[in-house]
Design a protein around this motif. Structure first.
Motif, PDB file in Angstrom:
ATOM      1  N   GLY A  20       5.327  -2.756   1.232  1.00 55.13           N
ATOM      2  CA  GLY A  20       4.130  -2.695   0.415  1.00 55.13           C
ATOM      3  C   GLY A  20       3.372  -1.390   0.539  1.00 55.13           C
ATOM      4  O   GLY A  20       3.779  -0.458   1.232  1.00 55.13           O
ATOM      5  N   HIS A  21       2.266  -1.340  -0.188  1.00 57.43           N
ATOM      6  CA  HIS A  21       1.371  -0.194  -0.192  1.00 57.43           C
ATOM      7  C   HIS A  21      -0.027  -0.668   0.171  1.00 57.43           C
ATOM      8  O   HIS A  21      -0.410  -1.788  -0.156  1.00 57.43           O
ATOM      9  CB  HIS A  21       1.342   0.475  -1.571  1.00 57.43           C
ATOM     10  N   ASP A  30      -4.058   8.030  -0.427  1.00 55.84           N
ATOM     11  CA  ASP A  30      -4.260   6.817   0.343  1.00 55.84           C
ATOM     12  C   ASP A  30      -3.985   7.126   1.812  1.00 55.84           C
ATOM     13  O   ASP A  30      -2.830   7.173   2.246  1.00 55.84           O
ATOM     14  CB  ASP A  30      -3.330   5.720  -0.171  1.00 55.84           C
ATOM     15  N   LEU A  31      -5.038   7.322   2.593  1.00 57.26           N
ATOM     16  CA  LEU A  31      -4.878   7.719   3.986  1.00 57.26           C
ATOM     17  C   LEU A  31      -4.307   6.602   4.854  1.00 57.26           C
ATOM     18  O   LEU A  31      -3.624   6.878   5.836  1.00 57.26           O
ATOM     19  CB  LEU A  31      -6.205   8.218   4.554  1.00 57.26           C
ATOM     20  N   VAL A  32      -4.559   5.348   4.507  1.00 61.44           N
ATOM     21  CA  VAL A  32      -3.988   4.245   5.277  1.00 61.44           C
ATOM     22  C   VAL A  32      -2.472   4.241   5.105  1.00 61.44           C
ATOM     23  O   VAL A  32      -1.715   4.187   6.087  1.00 61.44           O
ATOM     24  CB  VAL A  32      -4.599   2.881   4.872  1.00 61.44           C
ATOM     25  N   CYS A  33      -2.018   4.347   3.874  1.00 61.45           N
ATOM     26  CA  CYS A  33      -0.580   4.379   3.597  1.00 61.45           C
ATOM     27  C   CYS A  33       0.056   5.599   4.286  1.00 61.45           C
ATOM     28  O   CYS A  33       1.125   5.491   4.895  1.00 61.45           O
ATOM     29  CB  CYS A  33      -0.335   4.437   2.089  1.00 61.45           C
ATOM     30  N   CYS A  34      -0.613   6.715   4.201  1.00 59.75           N
ATOM     31  CA  CYS A  34      -0.117   7.943   4.814  1.00 59.75           C
ATOM     32  C   CYS A  34       0.003   7.783   6.327  1.00 59.75           C
ATOM     33  O   CYS A  34       1.020   8.138   6.921  1.00 59.75           O
ATOM     34  CB  CYS A  34      -1.042   9.105   4.464  1.00 59.75           C
ATOM     35  N   SER A  40       5.358   5.422  11.409  1.00 63.52           N
ATOM     36  CA  SER A  40       6.630   4.691  11.427  1.00 63.52           C
ATOM     37  C   SER A  40       7.828   5.628  11.282  1.00 63.52           C
ATOM     38  O   SER A  40       8.837   5.463  11.978  1.00 63.52           O
ATOM     39  CB  SER A  40       6.643   3.609  10.345  1.00 63.52           C
ATOM     40  N   GLN A  41       7.731   6.626  10.425  1.00 62.14           N
ATOM     41  CA  GLN A  41       8.850   7.556  10.263  1.00 62.14           C
ATOM     42  C   GLN A  41       9.010   8.461  11.480  1.00 62.14           C
ATOM     43  O   GLN A  41      10.133   8.818  11.852  1.00 62.14           O
ATOM     44  CB  GLN A  41       8.684   8.365   8.983  1.00 62.14           C
ATOM     45  N   GLY A  62       7.687   2.265  -0.539  1.00 63.20           N
ATOM     46  CA  GLY A  62       6.961   1.104  -0.044  1.00 63.20           C
ATOM     47  C   GLY A  62       7.767   0.222   0.886  1.00 63.20           C
ATOM     48  O   GLY A  62       7.423  -0.938   1.099  1.00 63.20           O
ATOM     49  N   PHE A  63       8.822   0.765   1.484  1.00 62.19           N
ATOM     50  CA  PHE A  63       9.676  -0.039   2.346  1.00 62.19           C
ATOM     51  C   PHE A  63      10.310   0.818   3.432  1.00 62.19           C
ATOM     52  O   PHE A  63      10.811   1.907   3.162  1.00 62.19           O
ATOM     53  CB  PHE A  63      10.787  -0.705   1.537  1.00 62.19           C
TER      54      PHE A  63
END
Length: 108
Positions: A20-21, A30-34, A40-41, A62-63
């Motif tokens: 998700g996003h 989107d700083l949360v997504c970033c 994680s990466q 998104g995955f």
């Protein structure tokens, strides 16, 4: 919302799936997504390029998922510092932005 699912076996984190996003902003970055993506990466890079372990993973928009299943107990143990770091980092993000990220850990 970003949903994060960790799996644990015998008190060791053995897999994670992020879907998700965050959608924490209507327009712009989107700083949360970033933050979730970078964390994680980076952990995946640590496992594959620093530790040089053959980790099964999948990345798409998104995955992200990766698994230590099938690795030796010694290799899984060596991965725990990075896996626990990822879990704690994501929990800190969740603490501040719980409308945009949800984390679960289940014993398998």
């Amino acid at each position: 919302m970003i949903k994060v699912e960790f799996e644990k076996r015998s008190f060791k984190l053995i897999s994670v799936k992020l879907k998700g996003h965050a959608d924490s902003v209507d327009d712009g970055y989107d700083l949360v997504c970033c933050a979730v993506s970078v964390l994680s990466q980076s952990i995946l890079i640590g496992l594959t390029e620093v530790l040089k372990f053959n980790v099964k993973y999948s990345i798409d928009d998104g995955f992200l998922s990766f698994s230590l299943k099938g690795m030796s107990a010694l290799h899984i143990e060596k991965c725990q510092v990075l896996m626990e770091t990822m879990l704690l980092g994501l929990k800190k993000i969740e603490f501040n932005y719980d409308k945009y990220i949800s984390i679960s850990v289940k014993e398998v």
